[in-house]
Design an enzyme around this catalytic site. Sequence first.
Site, mmCIF file in Angstrom:
data_model
loop_
_atom_site.group_PDB
_atom_site.id
_atom_site.type_symbol
_atom_site.label_atom_id
_atom_site.label_comp_id
_atom_site.label_asym_id
_atom_site.label_seq_id
_atom_site.Cartn_x
_atom_site.Cartn_y
_atom_site.Cartn_z
ATOM 1 N N LYS A 18 0.758 -1.148 -0.113
ATOM 2 C CA LYS A 18 0.097 -0.097 0.011
ATOM 3 C C LYS A 18 0.766 1.310 -0.065
ATOM 4 O O LYS A 18 0.315 2.365 -0.511
ATOM 5 C CB LYS A 18 -0.947 0.044 1.264
ATOM 6 C CG LYS A 18 -1.787 -1.091 1.360
ATOM 7 C CD LYS A 18 -2.545 -1.473 0.089
ATOM 8 C CE LYS A 18 -3.450 -2.732 0.301
ATOM 9 N NZ LYS A 18 -4.185 -3.266 -0.762
ATOM 10 N N TYR A 62 -11.840 -14.293 4.498
ATOM 11 C CA TYR A 62 -11.063 -13.285 4.648
ATOM 12 C C TYR A 62 -10.474 -13.281 6.428
ATOM 13 O O TYR A 62 -11.225 -13.098 7.272
ATOM 14 C CB TYR A 62 -11.774 -11.934 4.359
ATOM 15 C CG TYR A 62 -10.750 -10.799 4.713
ATOM 16 C CD1 TYR A 62 -9.910 -10.461 3.739
ATOM 17 C CD2 TYR A 62 -11.123 -10.064 5.759
ATOM 18 C CE1 TYR A 62 -8.989 -9.236 3.939
ATOM 19 C CE2 TYR A 62 -10.176 -8.877 5.808
ATOM 20 C CZ TYR A 62 -9.418 -8.515 5.066
ATOM 21 O OH TYR A 62 -8.339 -7.316 5.193
ATOM 22 N N TYR A 122 -3.042 -12.078 4.305
ATOM 23 C CA TYR A 122 -2.646 -12.153 3.097
ATOM 24 C C TYR A 122 -1.503 -12.861 2.431
ATOM 25 O O TYR A 122 -1.578 -14.095 2.040
ATOM 26 C CB TYR A 122 -2.327 -10.585 2.409
ATOM 27 C CG TYR A 122 -3.625 -9.638 2.804
ATOM 28 C CD1 TYR A 122 -4.559 -9.600 1.825
ATOM 29 C CD2 TYR A 122 -3.677 -8.750 3.970
ATOM 30 C CE1 TYR A 122 -5.686 -8.588 1.911
ATOM 31 C CE2 TYR A 122 -4.589 -7.882 3.979
ATOM 32 C CZ TYR A 122 -5.687 -7.779 3.198
ATOM 33 O OH TYR A 122 -6.520 -7.206 3.421
HETATM 34 C C1 LIG Z 1 -0.358 -7.172 3.088
HETATM 35 C C2 LIG Z 1 -1.252 -7.356 1.901
HETATM 36 N N1 LIG Z 1 -0.846 -8.033 0.871
HETATM 37 C C3 LIG Z 1 -1.740 -8.091 -0.156
HETATM 38 C C4 LIG Z 1 -2.798 -7.355 -0.343
HETATM 39 C C5 LIG Z 1 -3.586 -7.476 -1.599
HETATM 40 O O1 LIG Z 1 -3.082 -6.190 -2.448
HETATM 41 P P1 LIG Z 1 -4.301 -5.751 -3.454
HETATM 42 O O2 LIG Z 1 -5.462 -5.386 -2.550
HETATM 43 O O3 LIG Z 1 -3.573 -4.779 -4.367
HETATM 44 O O4 LIG Z 1 -4.756 -6.913 -4.222
HETATM 45 C C6 LIG Z 1 -3.059 -6.158 0.793
HETATM 46 C C7 LIG Z 1 -4.458 -5.494 0.504
HETATM 47 O O5 LIG Z 1 -5.439 -5.765 0.363
HETATM 48 C C8 LIG Z 1 -2.273 -6.347 1.839
HETATM 49 O O6 LIG Z 1 -2.635 -5.443 2.785
#
Ligand SMILES: Cc1ncc(COP(=O)(O)O)c(C=O)c1O
Length: 321
Positions: free
Chosen positions: A53, A259, A285
């Site tokens: 981010k 999630y 994530y």
């Molecule tokens: C640590 C982390 N990895 C991956 C993602 C996924 O990225 P994106 O939302 O650009 O798909 C996020 C956020 O959603 C995140 O906070």
Amino acid sequence: MIGSASWSLPHVPLDLQPTPVEELNRLRDALGGGPRLLVKRDDALTFAFGGNKVRKMSLVAADAIAQGADTLITSGGVQSNHARVTAAAAAKLGLPCILVLNGTPQERPTGNALLDRLLGAEVRYVADRAARAPAVEAAADELREQGRRPYVIPIGASTPLGAAAFVHAVAELRAQIDPPDVIVHSTSSGGTQAGIVAGCALAGMTTRVIGISADEASAVLERDIRAIIDGIPPLLGIPVERFADLRVEVDDRFVGGGYGVATNESREAIELCARTEALFLDPTYTAKAMAGLIARIRAGDFKNAGSVLFWHTGGQVGLFA
Ligand SMILES: Cc1ncc(COP(=O)(O)O)c(C=O)c1O
């Protein structure tokens, strides 16, 4: 400004240094061999505990400033990494920040919620995901009525502009190493994957990019990512046809119970990476993305690949939530 000779975009310098690329030899050995394993350490971005981010925010915050914004507003879950980075960018730029978060206030905030508070963000809690958009609109309207200029950042900053930061990140990677055969990373709101896929195409890389979903079904996310990719060419001043027919591949087999809900595989990934490489993954994530990578290596999916790169997207603050 960042960018190569062919394109550049206004940029707030939050992602100051290229992040390291490291070998994961002990993890590879623990998995019984397989392709050369590398990691791109976006968890090591220095601004506000880093993560993907930060890259997106460097472009999005510049747009906010260009539009004369005086407040940043965004939304997410209580432990949103994106919300934390938005609050941090606002603090650094001297702007107020409103976060609309679904969930309940913690008596003693932890992880990202603690950082949001330290950063001075105003947090407005809503009951669920569906309640976020109307609450964001209400907050923006409220400020406009006071003559203020709010700038609303969509979930995860997954706009074409946010994604363009990863086009630049791929150029950064290409300057560090030869193209890996495969890139594996976590995907959720899709901007990171859109930028990586577009960035590979722009760099002439034939790398296969696999996003491991943190929540959404593959078909839904692949469609969303394609839509984000379609918005990138006008920003870079290149023809839209340049990104036609790009392959978008999302694997949703590692979401488990949903999630943020841990799985046996995500727990194993966290422990294995910590114990073999002192590499910390986050539960929501990167642990699920690494679980997907580990499962594919064990299944021999990459036996013809020379090198596989895990793009670490950060989020390690979530370990303390
Ligand atoms: C640590 C982390 N990895 C991956 C993602 C996924 O990225 P994106 O939302 O650009 O798909 C996020 C956020 O959603 C995140 O906070």
